[in-house]
Design a protein around this motif. Structure first.
Motif, PDB file in Angstrom:
ATOM      1  N   LEU A 186       0.832  -1.209   0.000  1.00 21.90           N
ATOM      2  CA  LEU A 186       0.000   0.000   0.000  1.00 21.90           C
ATOM      3  C   LEU A 186       0.866   1.258   0.000  1.00 21.90           C
ATOM      4  CD1 LEU A 186      -2.756  -1.062   2.570  1.00 21.90           C
ATOM      5  CD2 LEU A 186      -3.026  -0.770   0.100  1.00 21.90           C
ATOM      6  N   LEU A 187       1.978   1.203   0.725  1.00 18.73           N
ATOM      7  CA  LEU A 187       2.893   2.354   0.758  1.00 18.73           C
ATOM      8  C   LEU A 187       3.432   2.651  -0.638  1.00 18.73           C
ATOM      9  CD1 LEU A 187       4.534   4.487   2.279  1.00 18.73           C
ATOM     10  CD2 LEU A 187       6.250   2.725   2.739  1.00 18.73           C
ATOM     11  N   LYS A 188       3.774   1.608  -1.371  1.00 20.32           N
ATOM     12  CA  LYS A 188       4.309   1.814  -2.714  1.00 20.32           C
ATOM     13  C   LYS A 188       3.239   2.310  -3.678  1.00 20.32           C
ATOM     14  CE  LYS A 188       7.328  -0.095  -6.195  1.00 20.32           C
ATOM     15  NZ  LYS A 188       8.281  -1.153  -6.567  1.00 20.32           N
ATOM     16  N   GLU A 189       2.007   1.888  -3.461  1.00 22.48           N
ATOM     17  CA  GLU A 189       0.916   2.370  -4.319  1.00 22.48           C
ATOM     18  C   GLU A 189       0.675   3.852  -4.092  1.00 22.48           C
ATOM     19  OE1 GLU A 189      -2.621   0.136  -3.791  1.00 22.48           O
ATOM     20  OE2 GLU A 189      -1.759  -1.760  -4.492  1.00 22.48           O
ATOM     21  N   VAL A 197      12.802   2.291   2.862  1.00 17.74           N
ATOM     22  CA  VAL A 197      11.830   2.446   3.943  1.00 17.74           C
ATOM     23  C   VAL A 197      12.498   2.154   5.279  1.00 17.74           C
ATOM     24  CG1 VAL A 197       9.630   1.651   4.906  1.00 17.74           C
ATOM     25  CG2 VAL A 197       9.956   1.720   2.419  1.00 17.74           C
ATOM     26  N   ALA A 198      12.471   3.123   6.177  1.00 18.08           N
ATOM     27  CA  ALA A 198      12.994   2.931   7.530  1.00 18.08           C
ATOM     28  C   ALA A 198      11.928   2.225   8.370  1.00 18.08           C
ATOM     29  CB  ALA A 198      13.350   4.276   8.159  1.00 18.08           C
ATOM     30  N   VAL A 199      12.352   1.249   9.158  1.00 23.39           N
ATOM     31  CA  VAL A 199      11.414   0.467   9.973  1.00 23.39           C
ATOM     32  C   VAL A 199      11.774   0.622  11.448  1.00 23.39           C
ATOM     33  CG1 VAL A 199      10.454  -1.805  10.456  1.00 23.39           C
ATOM     34  CG2 VAL A 199      11.128  -1.205   8.113  1.00 23.39           C
ATOM     35  N   LEU A 200      10.866   1.192  12.221  1.00 23.27           N
ATOM     36  CA  LEU A 200      11.073   1.321  13.662  1.00 23.27           C
ATOM     37  C   LEU A 200      10.518   0.085  14.360  1.00 23.27           C
ATOM     38  CD1 LEU A 200      10.049   5.028  14.411  1.00 23.27           C
ATOM     39  CD2 LEU A 200      12.279   4.117  13.739  1.00 23.27           C
ATOM     40  N   TYR A 201      11.290  -0.484  15.279  1.00 20.52           N
ATOM     41  CA  TYR A 201      10.800  -1.645  16.016  1.00 20.52           C
ATOM     42  C   TYR A 201      11.467  -1.727  17.380  1.00 20.52           C
ATOM     43  CZ  TYR A 201      15.127  -4.337  15.297  1.00 20.52           C
ATOM     44  OH  TYR A 201      16.430  -4.777  15.317  1.00 20.52           O
ATOM     45  N   GLY A 222      10.064  -8.501  -3.213  1.00 16.49           N
ATOM     46  CA  GLY A 222       9.052  -8.642  -4.250  1.00 16.49           C
ATOM     47  C   GLY A 222       8.560  -7.310  -4.791  1.00 16.49           C
ATOM     48  N   LEU A 223       8.678  -6.266  -3.974  1.00 14.63           N
ATOM     49  CA  LEU A 223       8.214  -4.932  -4.369  1.00 14.63           C
ATOM     50  C   LEU A 223       9.345  -4.023  -4.844  1.00 14.63           C
ATOM     51  CD1 LEU A 223       5.777  -4.356  -1.357  1.00 14.63           C
ATOM     52  CD2 LEU A 223       5.104  -4.786  -3.734  1.00 14.63           C
ATOM     53  N   GLY A 224      10.562  -4.540  -4.810  1.00 12.85           N
ATOM     54  CA  GLY A 224      11.709  -3.722  -5.223  1.00 12.85           C
ATOM     55  C   GLY A 224      12.050  -2.649  -4.215  1.00 12.85           C
ATOM     56  N   LEU A 225      11.812  -2.908  -2.942  1.00 10.49           N
ATOM     57  CA  LEU A 225      12.078  -1.935  -1.884  1.00 10.49           C
ATOM     58  C   LEU A 225      13.252  -2.388  -1.019  1.00 10.49           C
ATOM     59  CD1 LEU A 225       8.426  -1.264  -0.630  1.00 10.49           C
ATOM     60  CD2 LEU A 225       9.748   0.109  -2.254  1.00 10.49           C
ATOM     61  N   PRO A 250      15.256   8.590   4.406  1.00 11.05           N
ATOM     62  CA  PRO A 250      14.535   7.503   3.728  1.00 11.05           C
ATOM     63  C   PRO A 250      13.275   8.037   3.063  1.00 11.05           C
ATOM     64  CG  PRO A 250      14.144   7.413   6.076  1.00 11.05           C
ATOM     65  CD  PRO A 250      15.192   8.464   5.870  1.00 11.05           C
ATOM     66  N   ASP A 251      12.704   7.243   2.165  1.00 12.59           N
ATOM     67  CA  ASP A 251      11.505   7.670   1.430  1.00 12.59           C
ATOM     68  C   ASP A 251      10.212   7.418   2.214  1.00 12.59           C
ATOM     69  OD1 ASP A 251      13.079   8.278  -0.910  1.00 12.59           O
ATOM     70  OD2 ASP A 251      13.247   6.108  -1.205  1.00 12.59           O
ATOM     71  N   GLY A 252      10.303   6.543   3.187  1.00 11.83           N
ATOM     72  CA  GLY A 252       9.105   6.224   3.963  1.00 11.83           C
ATOM     73  C   GLY A 252       9.460   5.689   5.332  1.00 11.83           C
ATOM     74  N   LEU A 253       8.479   5.675   6.217  1.00 15.07           N
ATOM     75  CA  LEU A 253       8.690   5.195   7.588  1.00 15.07           C
ATOM     76  C   LEU A 253       7.635   4.145   7.915  1.00 15.07           C
ATOM     77  CD1 LEU A 253      10.281   5.554  10.252  1.00 15.07           C
ATOM     78  CD2 LEU A 253       8.557   7.237  10.927  1.00 15.07           C
TER      79      LEU A 253
END
Length: 277
Positions: A186-189, A197-201, A222-225, A250-253
């Motif tokens: 959904l983020l890529k759409e 994409v930075a991932v906080l955990y 699979g999404l090229g990310l 980054p382009d997304g979080l």
């Protein structure tokens, strides 16, 4: 209530051998003694019924155990109260809620859970997985209701199965971890040019660790990310991560679930809206 009063009154009349039947009494009172007895009987029936009506109704006590604080939990707890009100349960009338917040100090959860058990609450409501474990360790008899567990409760050992939980734990699970790939999709759409994409955990939250290490990398390929995991161990860790992300751009979080993420959701959103992209 009226029907019950009438039945009690009629039973009295039929048992009183010195008086006429109730139908006769309704039409003709033969003497003052009979009238007096009838009035006394009726008054006693009304008095008993009134006393029963004045008996206090049971006030259900709900324990609300959260790893966060009142501010971070305000949206969820308010929705919880509104839902109860729609079902006829109003706080301060027929229901009381005992709130216990750990303030993101997770080591306090066992103590708070034990306190709710000592208060003999009728049920314990828990928002997240780590609070479920604390509540389950504190009681094997008081029902525990999960509000929105993101992990698989069977895999986590919290219930026997989704169809038949067994024990004293039940509730809702979103199986959030399995939706990680869909979120990236959904983020890529929405942001077609997204690449990194930075991932906080939280490393202390096992489902989030599995999501970061096993689920997201597969979906990202699979999404090229490219996904870049960033650990946040405590409240102070956010500033360090945010400072690093300001340089990385980054382009997304992507934010996984966990007590810290819930507690500082507004802080994370504010940073993302103001600095990333």
């Amino acid at each position: 209530m009226h029907k019950r009063l009438l039945n009690l009154f009629l039973n009295y009349c039929s048992d009183n051998r010195k008086s006429k039947t109730c139908s006769e009494l309704g039409r003709r009172i033969q003497n003052l003694k009979s009238l007096g007895l009838s009035v006394i009987a009726f008054v006693l029936v009304v008095a008993v019924a009134a006393a029963e009506a004045q008996q206090p109704k049971k006030v259900f006590r709900i324990g609300y155990l959260s790893a966060g604080d009142p501010t971070s939990e305000s949206t969820r707890s308010e929705a919880f109260r509104l839902a109860l009100r729609e079902l006829g349960y109003t706080e301060g009338q027929n229901m009381a809620i005992e709130y216990r917040y750990a303030g993101v100090k997770l080591d306090r959860l066992p103590e708070l859970a034990a306190e709710l058990v000592r208060l003999k609450v009728d049920i314990v409501v828990v928002p997240t997985g780590i609070t479920i474990r604390a509540a389950k360790s504190a009681t094997k008899t008081i029902p525990i209701v999960m509000m929105s567990l993101s992990a698989d409760p069977v895999e986590a050992g919290l219930v026997e199965s989704l169809a038949r939980p067994g024990g004293n734990v039940t509730g809702l699970t979103t199986l959030s971890r399995d939706l990680g790939g869909k979120r990236l999709e959904l983020l890529k759409e929405v942001v077609t040019k997204v690449g990194r994409v930075a991932v906080l955990y939280e490393p202390a939250t096992r489902p989030s660790v599995i999501e970061v290490k096993e689920v997201l990398p597969v979906a990202a390929r699979g999404l090229g990310l490219t996904v870049q995991p960033w650990e946040v161990r405590d409240a102070d860790g956010f500033e360090k991560v945010f400072a690093a992300l300001n340089k990385e751009r980054p382009d997304g979080l992507y934010v996984t679930s966990g007590p810290l993420m819930y507690a500082y959701g507004k802080r994370i959103a504010g940073f993302a809206l103001g600095r990333i992209g």
